[in-house]
Design a protein around this motif. Structure first.
Motif, PDB file in Angstrom:
ATOM      1  N   PHE A  65      47.301  79.369 -49.357  1.00 54.85           N
ATOM      2  CA  PHE A  65      46.021  78.979 -48.757  1.00 54.85           C
ATOM      3  C   PHE A  65      45.079  80.183 -48.714  1.00 54.85           C
ATOM      4  N   GLU A 120      40.811  70.295 -51.527  1.00 49.86           N
ATOM      5  CA  GLU A 120      40.765  69.254 -50.500  1.00 49.86           C
ATOM      6  C   GLU A 120      39.406  69.284 -49.794  1.00 49.86           C
ATOM      7  N   LYS A 121      38.862  68.097 -49.549  1.00 52.15           N
ATOM      8  CA  LYS A 121      37.569  67.972 -48.881  1.00 52.15           C
ATOM      9  C   LYS A 121      37.765  67.485 -47.449  1.00 52.15           C
ATOM     10  N   TYR A 122      36.956  68.022 -46.532  1.00 52.61           N
ATOM     11  CA  TYR A 122      36.990  67.531 -45.153  1.00 52.61           C
ATOM     12  C   TYR A 122      35.557  67.409 -44.631  1.00 52.61           C
ATOM     13  N   LYS A 166      53.140  68.804 -46.352  1.00 57.38           N
ATOM     14  CA  LYS A 166      53.338  69.644 -47.538  1.00 57.38           C
ATOM     15  C   LYS A 166      54.506  70.602 -47.289  1.00 57.38           C
ATOM     16  N   ARG A 220      40.187  74.558 -49.297  1.00 59.30           N
ATOM     17  CA  ARG A 220      39.603  73.553 -48.397  1.00 59.30           C
ATOM     18  C   ARG A 220      38.085  73.699 -48.431  1.00 59.30           C
ATOM     19  N   ASN A 226      41.928  73.921 -39.677  1.00 57.92           N
ATOM     20  CA  ASN A 226      42.028  72.885 -40.722  1.00 57.92           C
ATOM     21  C   ASN A 226      43.093  73.217 -41.776  1.00 57.92           C
ATOM     22  N   LEU A 227      43.555  74.478 -41.832  1.00 59.51           N
ATOM     23  CA  LEU A 227      44.658  74.806 -42.737  1.00 59.51           C
ATOM     24  C   LEU A 227      45.954  74.159 -42.250  1.00 59.51           C
ATOM     25  N   ASN A 234      45.939  71.433 -40.459  1.00 55.97           N
ATOM     26  CA  ASN A 234      45.732  69.999 -40.712  1.00 55.97           C
ATOM     27  C   ASN A 234      46.159  69.653 -42.136  1.00 55.97           C
ATOM     28  N   SER A 235      45.880  70.565 -43.056  1.00 56.46           N
ATOM     29  CA  SER A 235      46.254  70.338 -44.454  1.00 56.46           C
ATOM     30  C   SER A 235      47.772  70.269 -44.614  1.00 56.46           C
ATOM     31  N   TYR A 242      47.888  65.454 -43.839  1.00 54.32           N
ATOM     32  CA  TYR A 242      47.395  64.745 -45.013  1.00 54.32           C
ATOM     33  C   TYR A 242      48.501  63.877 -45.615  1.00 54.32           C
ATOM     34  N   VAL A 281      45.680  76.179 -52.529  1.00 55.39           N
ATOM     35  CA  VAL A 281      44.927  75.111 -51.859  1.00 55.39           C
ATOM     36  C   VAL A 281      43.597  75.674 -51.378  1.00 55.39           C
TER      37      VAL A 281
END
Length: 656
Positions: free
Chosen positions: A474, A630-632, A499, A585, A487-488, A490-491, A495, A583
């Motif tokens: 990341f 990844e989009k948020y 992962k 974000r 949000n990392l 959250n990833s 999702y 990854v």
């Protein structure tokens, strides 16, 4: 990394040649058009001729020698110069509002960069009309400019070596022809007395307004400061002695010619070409054209440096920055190159003649100089110079610059509005990008990874969940895992399927104030599970994060700091790179926003500008084959509309 203090102290022949070749091009070609601008469509009078020479001499003394060569060159930010480097140098001492004069100065300097190559090349090529009056210069000017901009992508390694000697020939040439013309009337040197400047500005009717044209003699001073990092402070200072003598001799020679033609007009040809002996006219035209091309090259390079600095400071959308050739620090930004070329061609097609371009020239650089004076005030305060000296020096510069600005205002209707519109547009882009980044950053939630460690370790060991990747990487904007983007997490956990990976890597890229250097630091959070790597990159280094990361992991395997699956067979070949997943974000503006008009305009413009910017994966040099984006959603101002109410059904259901 070289010692910047020693670099700037050193005086060498090679360094002085480089300075003459790339630093003084803009100011060095000004004799082609400055007096032409003053006397175009004007009857030659003694008061204006001597007054112009006096104003030019004292402008070069106060604005170029005193302000830039003596004072401003002291303000180097780890060896680099320019208005944005000056801001970066003082921002830690003073209020955040200084970002506004810095942005305005940078924007208007860039705007002037769009008019300088056309006017320089045009003023040289138009000399042909001295021999062929009906010659159409426009196609030739555009052809030279297109060739110049197309050449940028190849770098100036080889041809750059002739810039210095070529410009030495140019300055020697203008000094010689100036001296030859001056030898017939040495009395014009009395104009070095400031009384003649006073007489023209105060006593002569409308004489003050000629300052707008006089100002053209010093337009290259700001570019001189921007190029300091290429050749060193003392090399520039020593070279300036030779340059200034050549410039004064050339201007004095043109004034001597003007004094011999009082009551006449200069016609369509610049006074510069009037003092060139007819026997060497064609060689002089070739030398002048070469000098203007070299001057334009230096200005284009300066614009690349300016934009790169703006990107580093978060004031401009990221573009792909390339490093052509073998010269360390030589930049090429394709998007800016083609933007500049389009602007230059537009200027040529719109104005057609250098005398008409002069109206658009100089106005925006006056604003840049005023902004740099504001920053110089705070720089001198930071250096603890006595307040009386600071006020005296900056008040003097501001008086001169505001006089030039007022005189330049008449140029707005004649074409100056174009560079003002370009300058204000560039400023707006800088403001929107800066404000958008600031707003987005303020909404990022941070957390400490410590509270997530048990869950990450449990997930990593849970064989019931399919493995997402052996190594998950990341990118984080945080310098520490004690405070990094929520949000990392959250990833990793939220999702769909969590992962699962054998090792989780968090990478932070720190761009240094120093131009060069690639260093890294590793923090082992949990052995064989969680790692944090910080890369320190000089702001002129090309980021190759995929390559750097693989090299670091290779070193860690060698030192037994990490155990990768089948690491004894892992050779970092293309076929094995899939074992790593990067990854990224990225946010998008949510429809759930209810922002006021101005904030809505700024944020929507910011996200539109992101489409024009280089993508993060390209910017960081990441391989597409092992990348996940990844989009948020980003909610700036939550929507608070009418309350939803459920209508009661007219028909009631019945149990059967």
């Amino acid at each position: 990394m070289h010692n910047t203090a020693a670099f700037h102290q050193r005086i060498t022949l090679a360094g002085s040649l480089i300075a003459i070749g790339i630093v003084f091009g803009d100011i060095g070609t000004s004799p082609l058009y400055t007096l032409n601008a003053v006397f175009h469509n004007r009857i030659i009078t003694e008061a204006i001729a001597l007054g112009s020479l006096s104003c030019i001499f004292w402008t070069l003394f106060f604005q170029t020698t005193l302000k830039y060569v003596i004072i401003t060159l002291q303000a180097d930010n780890n060896g680099e110069g320019g208005i944005l480097s000056l801001y970066a140098l003082i921002r830690r001492y003073w209020g955040k509002w200084l970002i506004f004069p810095a942005m305005a100065g940078g924007a208007f300097l860039m705007a002037d960069g769009i008019i300088t190559p056309p006017i320089s090349v045009a003023s040289a090529i138009e000399g042909v009309q001295n021999v062929i009056p009906a010659f159409n210069t426009v196609p030739v000017i555009i052809g030279i400019l297109i060739g110049l901009f197309m050449f940028q992508q190849f770098g100036t390694d080889k041809i750059g070596k002739i810039f210095g000697p070529a410009m030495v020939i140019w300055f020697g040439f203008i000094a010689v022809i100036g001296t030859i013309s001056l030898s017939g009337n040495f009395s014009v040197l009395k104009a070095l007395n400031p009384y003649y400047a006073y007489q023209m500005l105060v006593i002569e009717p409308k004489g003050f307004w000629l300052l707008g044209s006089i100002f053209l003699c010093t337009t290259g001073a700001e570019a001189l400061y921007s190029d300091m990092g290429h050749c060193g402070r003392n090399n520039i200072r020593i070279s300036w002695i030779f340059i200034k003598i050549a410039l004064i001799l050339c201007y004095a020679g043109q004034t001597a010619w003007l004094m011999d033609h009082i009551g006449e007009t200069i016609g369509t040809i610049s006074p510069f070409y009037h003092i060139v002996p007819k026997q060497i006219f064609w060689p002089s035209l070739i030398i002048a054209t070469a000098a203007t091309i070299i001057a334009s090259q230096a200005l284009i390079s300066g614009c690349f440096t300016l934009i790169n600095e703006a990107i580093r400071l978060g004031l401009w959308p990221r573009h792909q920055v390339l490093f052509p050739g073998n010269i360390k620090g030589q930049l090429y930004i394709p998007a800016i190159n083609w933007l500049l070329m389009s602007g230059c061609i537009f200027m040529v097609l719109h104005f057609k003649q250098s005398t008409k371009m002069e109206a658009a020239f100089g106005l925006s650089v006056t604003l840049t100089m005023i902004m740099s004076t504001v920053l110089i005030y705070y720089y001198l305060r930071a250096k603890r110079v006595h307040i009386l000296w600071v006020l005296l020096i900056t008040s003097l510069f501001l008086c001169i610059e505001f006089s030039f600005l007022i005189a330049n205002l008449q140029k707005i209707s004649e074409g100056g509005w174009i560079t003002l519109v370009i300058g204000f547009t560039l400023f707006l882009i800088m403001y929107i990008w800066w404000k958008g980044q600031k707003t987005k950053s303020a909404l990022v939630e941070f957390t400490d990874i410590a509270s997530y460690l048990p869950a990450i370790q449990k997930l990593s060991a849970d064989k019931s969940i399919p493995k997402y990747a052996s190594n998950l990487v990341f990118l984080t904007y945080s310098k520490s895992l004690h405070k990094f983007e929520k949000n990392l997490m959250n990833s990793i956990f939220n999702y769909g399927t969590p992962k699962r990976a054998d090792n989780y890597w968090f990478i932070h890229v720190n761009v240094l104030d120093e131009p060069y250097g690639v260093n890294y630091e590793i923090d082992t959070v949990v052995k064989d599970d969680i790692y944090f790597i910080t890369f320190d990159l000089g702001f002129r280094e090309e980021p190759r994060l995929d390559l750097f990361f693989r090299e670091v992991v290779k070193e860690m395997i060698k030192n037994k700091e990490v155990n990768l699956p089948q690491s004894n067979e892992f050779e970092y070949k293309q076929s094995s790179i899939g074992d790593f997943k990067f990854v990224i974000r990225d946010s998008f503006l949510s429809y759930d926003n209810n922002m006021p008009f101005w904030k809505n305009f700024v944020m929507k413009s910011y996200y539109n500008l992101k489409y024009l910017a280089v993508k993060e994966e390209i910017n960081f040099g990441l391989d597409q084959s092992n990348l996940v984006i990844e989009k948020y959603p980003l909610v700036v101002t939550p929507y608070k509309g009418s309350q939803l109410k459920r209508k009661s059904s007219a028909k009631h259901s019945t149990n059967v």
